[in-house]
Design a protein around this motif. Structure first.
Motif, PDB file in Angstrom:
ATOM      1  N   SER A 108       4.716  11.582   8.525  1.00 21.03           N
ATOM      2  CA  SER A 108       4.247  10.126   8.994  1.00 21.03           C
ATOM      3  C   SER A 108       2.760   9.882   8.568  1.00 21.03           C
ATOM      4  CB  SER A 108       4.380   9.907  10.423  1.00 21.03           C
ATOM      5  OG  SER A 108       4.653   8.828  10.799  1.00 21.03           O
ATOM      6  N   GLY A 109       2.252  10.776   7.755  1.00 18.01           N
ATOM      7  CA  GLY A 109       0.938  10.794   6.998  1.00 18.01           C
ATOM      8  C   GLY A 109       0.933   9.869   5.987  1.00 18.01           C
ATOM      9  N   HIS A 110      -0.336   9.341   5.647  1.00 19.86           N
ATOM     10  CA  HIS A 110      -0.380   8.083   4.503  1.00 19.86           C
ATOM     11  C   HIS A 110       0.429   8.595   3.381  1.00 19.86           C
ATOM     12  CE1 HIS A 110      -1.574   4.287   3.084  1.00 19.86           C
ATOM     13  NE2 HIS A 110      -1.945   5.091   2.025  1.00 19.86           N
ATOM     14  N   ALA A 165      13.336  19.767  14.256  1.00 20.67           N
ATOM     15  CA  ALA A 165      12.665  18.592  13.242  1.00 20.67           C
ATOM     16  C   ALA A 165      11.168  18.549  13.329  1.00 20.67           C
ATOM     17  CB  ALA A 165      13.024  17.082  14.158  1.00 20.67           C
ATOM     18  N   PHE A 166      10.815  18.481  12.086  1.00 21.61           N
ATOM     19  CA  PHE A 166       9.414  18.535  11.686  1.00 21.61           C
ATOM     20  C   PHE A 166       8.742  17.201  11.255  1.00 21.61           C
ATOM     21  CE2 PHE A 166      11.718  22.418  10.889  1.00 21.61           C
ATOM     22  CZ  PHE A 166      10.708  23.350  11.099  1.00 21.61           C
ATOM     23  N   ILE A 167       7.452  16.991  11.731  1.00 23.14           N
ATOM     24  CA  ILE A 167       6.870  15.595  11.488  1.00 23.14           C
ATOM     25  C   ILE A 167       5.398  16.341  11.003  1.00 23.14           C
ATOM     26  CG2 ILE A 167       5.708  13.700  12.227  1.00 23.14           C
ATOM     27  CD1 ILE A 167       7.574  13.836  14.307  1.00 23.14           C
ATOM     28  N   THR A 168       5.126  15.800   9.808  1.00 24.77           N
ATOM     29  CA  THR A 168       3.480  16.196   9.305  1.00 24.77           C
ATOM     30  C   THR A 168       2.774  14.969   9.527  1.00 24.77           C
ATOM     31  OG1 THR A 168       4.460  15.621   7.063  1.00 24.77           O
ATOM     32  CG2 THR A 168       4.372  17.897   7.547  1.00 24.77           C
ATOM     33  N   ARG A 177       7.861  10.263   2.420  1.00 28.67           N
ATOM     34  CA  ARG A 177       6.831   8.937   2.544  1.00 28.67           C
ATOM     35  C   ARG A 177       6.891   8.658   4.192  1.00 28.67           C
ATOM     36  NH1 ARG A 177       5.044   7.415  -2.235  1.00 28.67           N
ATOM     37  NH2 ARG A 177       6.304   7.596  -3.879  1.00 28.67           N
ATOM     38  N   LEU A 178       5.758   7.953   4.450  1.00 29.46           N
ATOM     39  CA  LEU A 178       5.605   7.483   5.957  1.00 29.46           C
ATOM     40  C   LEU A 178       7.061   7.114   6.629  1.00 29.46           C
ATOM     41  CD1 LEU A 178       2.818   5.130   5.198  1.00 29.46           C
ATOM     42  CD2 LEU A 178       2.566   6.735   6.869  1.00 29.46           C
ATOM     43  N   ILE A 179       7.658   7.885   7.532  1.00 23.96           N
ATOM     44  CA  ILE A 179       8.852   7.731   7.856  1.00 23.96           C
ATOM     45  C   ILE A 179       9.185   6.505   8.748  1.00 23.96           C
ATOM     46  CG2 ILE A 179       8.838   9.257   9.974  1.00 23.96           C
ATOM     47  CD1 ILE A 179      11.867   8.498   7.500  1.00 23.96           C
ATOM     48  N   ASN A 180       7.881   6.113   9.534  1.00 22.99           N
ATOM     49  CA  ASN A 180       7.903   4.977  10.377  1.00 22.99           C
ATOM     50  C   ASN A 180       8.128   3.731   9.776  1.00 22.99           C
ATOM     51  OD1 ASN A 180       5.276   5.406   9.083  1.00 22.99           O
ATOM     52  ND2 ASN A 180       4.258   4.572  11.284  1.00 22.99           N
ATOM     53  N   LEU A 181       7.519   3.589   8.573  1.00 30.03           N
ATOM     54  CA  LEU A 181       7.765   2.385   7.849  1.00 30.03           C
ATOM     55  C   LEU A 181       8.999   2.413   6.739  1.00 30.03           C
ATOM     56  CD1 LEU A 181       3.911   2.104   7.640  1.00 30.03           C
ATOM     57  CD2 LEU A 181       5.185  -0.114   8.226  1.00 30.03           C
ATOM     58  N   SER A 207       0.933  -1.353   0.001  1.00 24.47           N
ATOM     59  CA  SER A 207      -0.013   0.017  -0.066  1.00 24.47           C
ATOM     60  C   SER A 207       0.996   1.246  -0.096  1.00 24.47           C
ATOM     61  CB  SER A 207      -0.982   0.177   1.310  1.00 24.47           C
ATOM     62  OG  SER A 207      -0.032  -0.052   2.499  1.00 24.47           O
ATOM     63  N   ASN A 208       2.341   1.053  -0.117  1.00 20.81           N
ATOM     64  CA  ASN A 208       3.257   2.212  -0.398  1.00 20.81           C
ATOM     65  C   ASN A 208       4.346   1.854  -0.844  1.00 20.81           C
ATOM     66  OD1 ASN A 208       5.328   4.158   1.042  1.00 20.81           O
ATOM     67  ND2 ASN A 208       3.627   5.200   1.729  1.00 20.81           N
ATOM     68  N   PRO A 209       5.046   2.468  -1.769  1.00 22.21           N
ATOM     69  CA  PRO A 209       6.187   2.055  -2.506  1.00 22.21           C
ATOM     70  C   PRO A 209       7.398   1.791  -1.520  1.00 22.21           C
ATOM     71  CG  PRO A 209       5.148   4.057  -3.662  1.00 22.21           C
ATOM     72  CD  PRO A 209       4.651   3.815  -2.040  1.00 22.21           C
ATOM     73  N   LEU A 210       7.375   2.391  -0.426  1.00 23.45           N
ATOM     74  CA  LEU A 210       8.568   2.416   0.616  1.00 23.45           C
ATOM     75  C   LEU A 210       8.473   1.683   1.813  1.00 23.45           C
ATOM     76  CD1 LEU A 210      11.524   3.691  -0.154  1.00 23.45           C
ATOM     77  CD2 LEU A 210      11.012   5.544   1.054  1.00 23.45           C
ATOM     78  N   SER A 211       7.467   1.089   2.010  1.00 25.97           N
ATOM     79  CA  SER A 211       7.025   0.178   3.270  1.00 25.97           C
ATOM     80  C   SER A 211       7.261  -1.069   3.261  1.00 25.97           C
ATOM     81  CB  SER A 211       5.451   0.687   3.616  1.00 25.97           C
ATOM     82  OG  SER A 211       4.750   0.229   3.029  1.00 25.97           O
ATOM     83  N   THR A 212       7.438  -1.868   2.271  1.00 26.71           N
ATOM     84  CA  THR A 212       7.673  -3.332   2.262  1.00 26.71           C
ATOM     85  C   THR A 212       8.799  -3.808   3.110  1.00 26.71           C
ATOM     86  OG1 THR A 212       6.339  -3.226  -0.053  1.00 26.71           O
ATOM     87  CG2 THR A 212       8.111  -5.284   0.660  1.00 26.71           C
ATOM     88  N   GLN A 213       8.939  -4.512   3.816  1.00 28.46           N
ATOM     89  CA  GLN A 213       9.969  -5.494   4.189  1.00 28.46           C
ATOM     90  C   GLN A 213      10.179  -6.787   3.379  1.00 28.46           C
ATOM     91  OE1 GLN A 213       8.465  -6.150   8.436  1.00 28.46           O
ATOM     92  NE2 GLN A 213       8.448  -4.057   8.673  1.00 28.46           N
ATOM     93  N   ASP A 214      11.156  -6.355   2.429  1.00 28.96           N
ATOM     94  CA  ASP A 214      11.450  -7.576   1.569  1.00 28.96           C
ATOM     95  C   ASP A 214      11.528  -9.112   2.000  1.00 28.96           C
ATOM     96  OD1 ASP A 214      11.335  -5.953  -0.832  1.00 28.96           O
ATOM     97  OD2 ASP A 214      13.166  -4.982  -0.301  1.00 28.96           O
TER      98      ASP A 214
END
Ligand code: ADE
Length: 419
Positions: A294-296, A266-269, A338-342, A76-83
């Motif tokens: 950290s928004g979707h 540091a900024f977080i949206t 992109r969602l920094i947590n993922l 559901s996001n190009p950068l969140s996959t754990q390969d």
């Protein structure tokens, strides 16, 4: 041959160990899985899931499979996959999976379309990309769909606007709106995992720094709480009067993003809206400011504006791009916005995803069982499901609570007794 597009088959053993590690902290989902194994409530259905491909999601997939569903997973996001997880899902568990960390937009949509080529009767979304693709480009498949579920606030906003315009063509259960989801996942999950992502990407010291949190919904509140806990001075930017007042009374400085841009380290949206941090804000930021989202969706930071005002750009660490402005000041953008947590960390811990994904599994079962009654609307998760998940979580944590006496029940149900 299982259909798939994953990075590397050889990562599967590591992924399997990590999926098992997450399972230890998903006791509610485990109980649902055990019941699903016995009752097979999803027997014979095809379910396409478009979720972040993580260890926790893998456990949800195994639960749905245990329930008898034929399933397929895409990112559901190009950068969140754990390969490693994607590889294990395919090669250890036989689940068709389409996701590669860092995939480009074309591949991302190719994967969404692979999930739709599967011809699901149930959709499971995190951000509403599956539902939106069906409604925009694959209308002929609408008749095949019984209903869907949606994981996140941003997805629900999209779906509610579809419902309002009469564009939504099948029922959706808003998993995000369950109390056992947003009061925990969005708050404790986003709070911890966002700071985790920023720290893994930068290794910055939070103590003594100024954190600017844009948005004071449950996610923003979680981030503000954790940044404060680590010793940051926290500034909250919010457009809603009630939420801004809450932030003020929670002890945070509240001001506009224009003001906060001058002082933030540091900024977080986490607003769910677009272009929250823009050109005029980058232009007044301190040298070395760190900007993350950290928004979707990756729309909260106006990255094209940053690209335009930058004299140069280079990657200085994993998930850290350094933009040097014409003035010589440097701004660090994390995880391509992109969602920094993922992107830089592992997303929310299993302990909290346990409740979110218990809601997903039970909502899929609910949509199927109640298909004849449900209209083309966005529904909240039934209270009985929400309460049962809270009860099971407490049991799994070994927490006992009181029950009302008969006298107390009667008192609460009556209106005659006063002073
Ligand atoms: N969203 C946030 N954290 C997540 C996780 N660990 N797994 C799946 N989706 C998530």
């Amino acid at each position: 041959m299982i259909k798939c597009d994953v990075k590397d088959k050889n990562l599967a053993p590591k992924g399997k160990l990590r999926i098992e590690w997450a399972e230890r902290n998903m006791p509610v989902l485990r109980l649902i899985k055990e019941r699903f194994e016995r009752e097979k409530p999803l027997a014979g259905i095809k379910l396409s899931a478009c979720l972040h491909v993580t260890t926790e999601t893998a456990n949800l997939m195994l639960t749905l499979k245990a329930g008898g569903a034929d399933i397929l997973l895409c990112a559901s996001n190009p950068l969140s996959t754990q390969d490693d997880v994607a590889a294990s899902l395919v090669y250890d568990y036989g689940i068709p999976t389409f996701s590669i960390k860092g995939e480009d937009n074309d591949t991302y949509y190719k994967h969404i379309n692979a999930a739709l080529d599967f011809h699901p009767s149930i959709t499971m979304d995190d951000g509403a990309d599956l539902v939106s693709e069906i409604h925009k480009n694959r209308k002929d498949q609408i008749k095949e769909i019984t209903g869907g579920t949606e994981e996140t606030t941003t997805g629900i906003i999209r779906l509610r606007s579809m419902e309002k315009e009469g564009a939504l063509k099948f029922p959706i259960i808003a998993v995000n709106d369950a109390e056992t989801k947003h009061l925990f996942d969005n708050y404790y999950g986003t709070g911890q995992s966002t700071i985790d992502g920023i720290l893994r990407a930068t290794n910055m010291l939070v103590a003594g720094s100024v954190f600017v949190i844009c948005g004071y919904g449950m996610c923003g509140r979680g981030c503000a709480m954790r940044a404060k806990g680590l010793g940051a001075h926290v500034i909250v930017c919010e457009v809603d009067h009630l939420r801004a007042l809450q932030a003020k009374m929670d002890g945070f400085e509240v001001t506009t993003i224009a003001n906060a841009s001058k002082t933030g380290d540091a900024f977080i949206t986490v607003t769910g809206d677009k272009n929250v941090i823009r050109k005029e804000h980058f232009e007044v930021m301190k040298n070395g400011a760190i900007v993350s989202n950290s928004g979707h969706f990756n729309v909260e930071i106006d990255i094209p504006a940053l690209e335009k005002i930058a004299a140069s750009k280079r990657q200085v660490r994993d998930f850290v791009d350094e933009y040097t402005l014409k003035s010589g000041r440097k701004i660090y953008l994390l995880g391509e916005g992109r969602l920094i947590n993922l992107a830089a960390a592992e997303g929310h811990p299993a302990m909290v995803m346990d409740m979110s994904f218990a809601n997903q599994a039970l909502s899929a079962e609910y949509v199927l069982k109640n298909s004849s009654k449900l209209e083309k609307k966005v529904y909240v998760v039934p209270t009985e499901i929400d309460r049962e998940i809270a009860r099971l979580k407490l049991v799994s944590l070994g927490v006992e609570i009181d029950t009302l006496t008969e006298e107390q029940k009667k008192y609460l149900a009556s209106w005659q007794e006063g002073t």
